[in-house]
Write a protein that holds these residues in place. Structure first.
Motif, mmCIF file in Angstrom:
data_model
loop_
_atom_site.group_PDB
_atom_site.id
_atom_site.type_symbol
_atom_site.label_atom_id
_atom_site.label_comp_id
_atom_site.label_asym_id
_atom_site.label_seq_id
_atom_site.Cartn_x
_atom_site.Cartn_y
_atom_site.Cartn_z
ATOM 1 N N UNK A 41 52.986 68.945 74.715
ATOM 2 C CA UNK A 41 54.268 68.730 74.064
ATOM 3 C C UNK A 41 55.291 68.274 75.096
ATOM 4 N N UNK A 42 56.085 67.299 74.712
ATOM 5 C CA UNK A 42 57.152 66.810 75.577
ATOM 6 C C UNK A 42 58.171 67.928 75.799
ATOM 7 N N UNK A 43 58.730 67.994 76.994
ATOM 8 C CA UNK A 43 59.743 69.000 77.295
ATOM 9 C C UNK A 43 61.003 68.759 76.474
ATOM 10 N N UNK A 44 61.656 69.833 76.060
ATOM 11 C CA UNK A 44 62.946 69.727 75.391
ATOM 12 C C UNK A 44 64.007 69.281 76.382
ATOM 13 N N UNK A 45 65.203 68.975 75.891
ATOM 14 C CA UNK A 45 66.261 68.446 76.752
ATOM 15 C C UNK A 45 66.611 69.388 77.900
ATOM 16 N N UNK A 46 66.881 70.650 77.596
ATOM 17 C CA UNK A 46 67.248 71.590 78.659
ATOM 18 C C UNK A 46 66.048 71.920 79.533
ATOM 19 N N UNK A 47 64.864 72.005 78.950
ATOM 20 C CA UNK A 47 63.654 72.217 79.748
ATOM 21 C C UNK A 47 63.505 71.082 80.767
ATOM 22 N N UNK A 48 63.696 69.852 80.311
ATOM 23 C CA UNK A 48 63.572 68.689 81.190
ATOM 24 C C UNK A 48 64.653 68.704 82.272
#
Length: 122
Positions: free
Chosen positions: A2-9
């Motif tokens: 799964x692609x990282x979320x905005x804050x995760x990224x």
């Protein structure tokens, strides 16, 4: 993957760039240079990334210091693998991808393919 979320990224980007363990306080202070964000929000997301296996953590005084498990390049490679997997015809999808590459990228791909070929032969 799964692609990282905005804050995760955003968190991972800092850790990848810094190339050293960092505390939530350091991450929050850096993010707050651009926009306000609560310490508890970053702490929660860092813990989620740890639980998902993206980060390692070790005690640094009373705080946790976080370190990425995978490099940015390994993450990008996994995203590319997932993108190819979304196609019913991987060779055609790969061909379209390669057609969009620059000459330098194609040269790097040729080098990687030669290295992979040598590794497969041994």
């Amino acid at each position: 993957m799964r692609r990282l979320g905005d804050l995760e990224a955003e968190i991972m980007d800092r850790l990848w760039r810094w190339r050293r363990p960092a505390t939530v306080r350091e991450i929050v202070d850096d993010i707050n240079k651009e926009r306000p964000l609560a310490y508890t929000t970053v702490m929660t997301v860092a813990n989620i990334l740890y639980t998902k296996g993206w980060l390692l953590r070790s005690k640094q005084g009373r705080a946790w210091a976080y370190t990425p498990v995978r490099s940015r390049e390994e993450y990008a490679a996994a995203l590319m693998e997932d993108a190819l997997g979304a196609s019913e015809d991987r060779p055609v999808a790969l061909t379209h991808f390669v057609q969009q590459m620059s000459p330098d990228e194609i040269s790097a791909l040729r080098k990687a393919l030669r290295a992979a070929g040598r590794k497969a032969e041994s």
